[in-house]
Design an enzyme around this catalytic site. Structure first.
Site, PDB file in Angstrom:
ATOM      1  N   ARG A 170     -43.975  39.282  17.417  1.00  0.00           N
ATOM      2  CA  ARG A 170     -43.598  39.018  16.031  1.00  0.00           C
ATOM      3  C   ARG A 170     -42.916  37.664  15.807  1.00  0.00           C
ATOM      4  O   ARG A 170     -42.155  37.499  14.865  1.00  0.00           O
ATOM      5  CB  ARG A 170     -42.673  40.126  15.505  1.00  0.00           C
ATOM      6  N   SER A 203     -43.613  46.754   7.705  1.00  0.00           N
ATOM      7  CA  SER A 203     -42.569  47.259   8.613  1.00  0.00           C
ATOM      8  C   SER A 203     -41.288  46.465   8.432  1.00  0.00           C
ATOM      9  O   SER A 203     -41.310  45.231   8.383  1.00  0.00           O
ATOM     10  CB  SER A 203     -43.038  47.156  10.061  1.00  0.00           C
ATOM     11  N   GLU A 241     -37.900  42.648  11.052  1.00  0.00           N
ATOM     12  CA  GLU A 241     -39.236  42.051  11.052  1.00  0.00           C
ATOM     13  C   GLU A 241     -39.460  41.315   9.728  1.00  0.00           C
ATOM     14  O   GLU A 241     -40.116  40.287   9.680  1.00  0.00           O
ATOM     15  CB  GLU A 241     -40.300  43.124  11.251  1.00  0.00           C
TER      16      GLU A 241
END
Length: 304
Positions: free
Chosen positions: A164, A213, A295
Site C-alpha cells: 500500500r 478500506s 490506508e
C-alpha cells in the site's frame, strides 16, 4: 500563478471531489489541459508552493480546514487506454475498472483492477491490489512530471513498491502507466470479474459513502479471496474483536456490513470521520496490542 491552458480555480471546495464528500477548500485547483501544460505549470510555479496530486478522491479524507496547496487533478487528456500485445498503457485519470474491462476485451488479465475504486495514478501511487495481485506485479513503467516540471519515466525499482505504498517524491505527478498481463480468454476474464463484483457487493457497503478500506491489514497483505484465506490479522477482524463494528461519531460510522469501511452516513465532517478512525485505532491497540495504520490518506488542516 503561472499562465496555463488548463483550468485554474482559486479557493476551490474539495468535498464534492471526494467519495466521502467532506473537506474544505484548496488554495488552488489546477486541471491541466495535457502533460505539456502540467510540466510548464510546475516548472514555473514557485518551488515554495506545495503541490498535492489528487485522483478521483476514492481513498482520501480532506480535513475541514482545506489544503494550503495547489491541488492538481488530471481529467480529459489523461484518461486514454492503449493496447499493445499483452501490454496496456493507461492515463493516470483512467478508472481502474475501465482499464480492467478494456484489457479483458483484448484477452489481457488485469482483472485485479476491476473492483479497486479509483484511477490508475492512485493505483500506482498506493500499490493498489486485491485477491492476491498488486499493481507492483504488473507494472512495466510509469511516466511522471516532477515538482520541477521535468518529464521522467519510472521503473518498478524506482518506485520501491511496498504494501500500500511507494516512494514517489513529494509533488511528483504520475501521468500514465504501462502494465503487462497474462493472455487469457476474454469471456473467462469477464466472468471472473463478474464473480468478483458479486462477492464485493455481498460483503462490502458499496452503496454507502466510503473511501474503500480504512486501515491496512496488519498481516501486510490483501485478502486473497480464496476459500483458504486467513483472517486472524485482517483489519476487519481486529476491529470486530475490539467491539468497534458499527461504532459511530457524529455522522461517521464503521460499517455494520464490513467493519473496515468508514461511512459518511449523511452529515459527517472530516473531523467526525478521522476522529472515529482514531478511536478505532486506540481501541484495537488496547484490546490486542496491534497498531492499525491508515490506508485512507488524510490531508489538509483542521477547521479553526
Amino acid at each position: 500563478m503561472p499562465d496555463t491552458r488548463g483550468k485554474l480555480t482559486e479557493h476551490r471546495p474539495l468535498d464534492d471531489l471526494t467519495w466521502l464528500r467532506v473537506g474544505g477548500p484548496a488554495d488552488w485547483l489546477f486541471q491541466p489541459a495535457d502533460v505539456e501544460d502540467l510540466a510548464n505549470f510546475l516548472a514555473k510555479l514557485d518551488p515554495a508552493v506545495p503541490v498535492f496530486p489528487m485522483g478521483v478522491g476514492s481513498n482520501l479524507i480532506v480535513r475541514d480546514g482545506g489544503l494550503r496547496a495547489v491541488v492538481i487533478r488530471l481529467g480529459r487528456g489523461f484518461n486514454g487506454i492503449e493496447l499493445d500485445g499483452n501490454r496496456v498503457t493507461a492515463g493516470a485519470a483512467a478508472l481502474d475498472a475501465h482499464v480492467a474491462r478494456k484489457a479483458a476485451d483484448a484477452g489481457i488479465d488485469l482483472t485485479f483492477l476491476r473492483t479497486i475504486p479509483g484511477a490508475i495514478g492512485g493505483a500506482v501511487r498506493m500499490n493498489a491490489g486485491c485477491y492476491g495481485s498488486y499493481t507492483a506485479d504488473h507494472l512495466v513503467a510509469a511516466k511522471a512530471v516532477t515538482r520541477a516540471g521535468e518529464m521522467v519515466t519510472l521503473t518498478p525499482e524506482d518506485l520501491r513498491f511496498q504494501y500500500r505504498q511507494t516512494e514517489l517524491p513529494e509533488g511528483w505527478v504520475i501521468t500514465e502507466a504501462t502494465f503487462e498481463g497474462a493472455a487469457a480468454d476474454p469471456a473467462t476474464l469477464h466472468a471472473r470479474m463478474e464473480a468478483q463484483l458479486k462477492k464485493r457487493d455481498e460483503t462490502q457497503p458499496t452503496k454507502d459513502r466510503t473511501a474503500g478500506s480504512t486501515f491496512r491489514n496488519p498481516a501486510g497483505f490483501s485478502s486473497t479471496g480464496r476459500d483458504d484465506d486467513v483472517h486472524d490479522l485482517k483489519a476487519w477482524k481486529v476491529i470486530d474483536d475490539a467491539g468497534m463494528r458499527g461504532a459511530t461519531r457524529g455522522g461517521a460510522q464503521m460499517s455494520p456490513k464490513h467493519s473496515n469501511f468508514l461511512v459518511n452516513t449523511g452529515d459527517a465532517t472530516a473531523a467526525d470521520l478521522e476522529g472515529l478512525g482514531e478511536e478505532v485505532r486506540k481501541k484495537v491497540f488496547q484490546t490486542s496490542g496491534i497498531e492499525l495504520h491508515w490506508e485512507i490518506m488524510r490531508v489538509g488542516e483542521t477547521a479553526p
